[in-house]
Design a protein around this motif. Structure first.
Motif, PDB file in Angstrom:
ATOM      1  N   GLU A 327     -27.766 -18.570  20.530  1.00 38.58           N
ATOM      2  CA  GLU A 327     -27.184 -19.698  19.805  1.00 38.58           C
ATOM      3  C   GLU A 327     -28.202 -20.825  19.709  1.00 38.58           C
ATOM      4  N   ILE A 328     -28.377 -21.347  18.503  1.00 36.16           N
ATOM      5  CA  ILE A 328     -29.274 -22.485  18.283  1.00 36.16           C
ATOM      6  C   ILE A 328     -28.476 -23.557  17.552  1.00 36.16           C
ATOM      7  N   SER A 339     -23.151 -24.594   1.273  1.00 40.62           N
ATOM      8  CA  SER A 339     -22.048 -24.058   2.066  1.00 40.62           C
ATOM      9  C   SER A 339     -22.595 -22.884   2.855  1.00 40.62           C
ATOM     10  N   ILE A 340     -21.803 -22.355   3.786  1.00 43.28           N
ATOM     11  CA  ILE A 340     -22.248 -21.191   4.548  1.00 43.28           C
ATOM     12  C   ILE A 340     -22.537 -20.025   3.617  1.00 43.28           C
ATOM     13  N   LYS A 387     -24.779  -9.350  11.296  1.00 47.16           N
ATOM     14  CA  LYS A 387     -24.953 -10.529  10.459  1.00 47.16           C
ATOM     15  C   LYS A 387     -24.756 -11.814  11.270  1.00 47.16           C
ATOM     16  N   PRO A 388     -25.659 -12.793  11.140  1.00 47.21           N
ATOM     17  CA  PRO A 388     -25.533 -14.040  11.892  1.00 47.21           C
ATOM     18  C   PRO A 388     -24.285 -14.826  11.491  1.00 47.21           C
ATOM     19  N   ASP A 389     -23.821 -15.673  12.398  1.00 43.31           N
ATOM     20  CA  ASP A 389     -22.680 -16.551  12.134  1.00 43.31           C
ATOM     21  C   ASP A 389     -23.144 -18.001  12.132  1.00 43.31           C
ATOM     22  N   ILE A 398     -26.196 -21.801  14.625  1.00 45.92           N
ATOM     23  CA  ILE A 398     -26.368 -20.436  14.147  1.00 45.92           C
ATOM     24  C   ILE A 398     -26.318 -19.506  15.351  1.00 45.92           C
ATOM     25  N   THR A 399     -25.554 -18.430  15.219  1.00 46.14           N
ATOM     26  CA  THR A 399     -25.468 -17.407  16.259  1.00 46.14           C
ATOM     27  C   THR A 399     -26.147 -16.139  15.753  1.00 46.14           C
TER      28      THR A 399
END
Length: 501
Positions: A327-328, A339-340, A387-389, A398-399
């Motif tokens: 996690e950062i 947007s995401i 896939k990152p979250d 960002i995870t």
């Protein structure tokens, strides 16, 4: 000036009190009421029109759309969607400036349809969590003040565009400027040469005033101790055994220094804590060396956090490495244009700190403006990772999900990453050095093969332990600091390397 109208959307029954308080707040707040006027479905004049038509007209004639999300989905219209989701879809189709506010306490007991709607909203909008109505009103104030600044109704200087009142050109480190120019010239064809005056370089980068006062970004990039002026401009790193924050904590550090040091040391810290795979030498003498998470992914995520954070915030960049994820987090926010969902694609560039972004671009820390996050998604997919979250509830997090599967390749011993023994950790990193060292190599050549950038970290955790344990030796021991210094394996080092391989 003409006021901006705000359409308030939510499940009417669930948010009856909140809707009314938001409505009254926008009408009565001494500051906000000067710029905004609220609109709610209940307040629209009665008409012999369908609900869809009333929604459409209400949203079409407003400037700003906000949606409150809780646990209930609400009654469905003939279309099969709730009025709230219908309003949301209309606002998105009309490209309205939009904000979402999510009731945190409701998330655990959320209806399944509302969960689906929430995921849809999170992909489209920036959003904030809240619990009490007071918190909701404060978040609305913050969002609307930022909107007024973006539209030019309020004039305030951003961190990046502010001259520091106490910092002059004398604080700039000449060697850091020379190193920057050398790298920028090689990477981007920077028009100035090594040896150019500090003032000339800073002027070219628009980082200095006519009175030789420095912009904040110059302090972050080209002074030795920027934390003297910006105490929160640091990176906090922690490594945890399991999947949550709990003791014991195997490793934690606070990384300071200029932005280049922060980025390089943070990335190298993460790389030192994750497994690597070592392939065979079928095609060359140098065995393929691959990290569990590609370095490019880690670097891009760290660079984004450092470059685009809100430096006016008292928060810091935080890095947390768990058994299943990285996690950062940074204290920043997405610009309203993003947007995401858009982060996954190539998109326009909206740097939070444009001057800082330009410095990092010139040195190739940023490859191309607007492609950083899409590169992360592409590289993760190529590496076979999940896939990152993204989470925008508190800053930007960002995870990146981990994976311990390296098919048909040897890896570091996973068990060694779940131990408190420093000796085991040191052994892992020294073994990596032994694996890549072939013949005689310079420090830089070894670091390049290990994909490391921060020289002090490399010396402390790789090079020095290998020397102290008589596993490698200098080719010029009589001149330890020689620029021609190289390293080679000792007899003991060669024997251990055979066992490692």
């Amino acid at each position: 000036m003409k006021k901006l109208s705000v359409f308030i959307s939510s499940v009417q029954k669930e948010f009856a009190d909140e809707r009314q308080q938001v409505y009254e707040h926008l009408q009565k707040d001494p500051f906000i009421s000067q710029y905004f006027t609220p609109v709610m479905f209940e307040e629209l004049p009665a008409a012999s029109k369908s609900a869809d038509t009333v929604f459409l007209e209400g949203i079409k004639n407003t400037n700003v759309y906000i949606v409150l999300i809780g646990k209930e989905y609400g009654n469905k219209l003939k279309t099969g969607f709730s009025s709230t989701e219908t309003e949301f879809d209309m606002a998105m189709k009309a490209h309205k400036t939009s904000f979402a506010f999510i009731q945190e306490d409701a998330l655990e007991n959320q209806e399944s349809r509302e969960k689906r709607f929430l995921q849809k909203v999170q992909k489209k909008l920036t959003y904030k969590l809240y619990n009490e109505t007071y918190d909701l009103l404060q978040e609305i104030n913050r969002a609307f003040v930022s909107l007024l600044q973006e539209k030019g109704y309020l004039h305030s200087m951003s961190f990046d565009a502010t001259l520091h009142p106490a910092a002059g050109i004398e604080l700039v480190d000449k060697s850091q400027i020379n190193e920057f120019v050398e790298i920028a010239n090689e990477q981007r064809g920077f028009p100035l040469k090594k040896g150019s005056s500090v003032k000339k370089v800073l002027t070219h980068l628009d980082l200095i005033s006519d009175t030789e006062k420095l912009y904040n970004s110059a302090l972050l990039a080209f002074t030795e101790h920027p934390q003297k002026y910006f105490p929160s401009a640091i990176v906090k790193c922690a490594h945890f055994h399991g999947t949550r924050v709990e003791k014991p904590i195997p490793a934690q550090i606070v990384i300071k220094g200029d932005i280049f040091t922060q980025i390089d040391e943070t990335v190298d810290f993460i790389l030192s804590k994750i497994p690597v795979s070592v392939g065979t030498r079928k095609e060359s003498n140098q065995a393929p060396f691959k990290y569990e998470i590609p370095r490019e992914v880690i670097s891009e995520a760290v660079v984004n956090a450092v470059a685009h954070r809100d430096y006016n915030s008292k928060g810091s960049v935080e890095v947390r490495l768990f058994k299943d994820r990285l996690e950062i987090k940074n204290p920043g926010r997405l610009p309203k244009e993003l947007s995401i969902q858009k982060l996954e694609e190539d998109h326009g560039s909206y740097p939070f700190n444009p001057r800082l972004a330009e410095i990092l671009y010139q040195t190739a820390y940023i490859e191309r403006f607007g492609t950083g996050t899409s590169d992360i998604f592409n590289k993760v997919k190529e590496a076979g990772l999940k896939k990152p979250d993204f989470d925008l509830s508190e800053g930007i997090t960002i995870t990146i999900w981990r994976s311990y599967s390296f098919t048909n390749q040897e890896t570091d011993q996973d068990a060694d990453y779940d131990t408190d023994q420093d000796a085991d950790y040191d052994k892992i990193l020294v073994n990596r050095l032994l694996v890549v060292l072939e013949g005689e190599m310079s420090r830089k050549e070894i670091m390049d093969l290990l994909d490391l950038r921060h020289q002090p970290h490399f010396r402390e955790n790789y090079l020095n332990p290998a020397e102290e344990n008589n596993l490698i030796e200098m080719t010029k021991p009589e001149s330890p600091t020689s620029k021609h210094q190289k390293y080679r394996l000792t007899k003991k080092g060669k024997a251990i390397k055979i066992n490692v391989m």
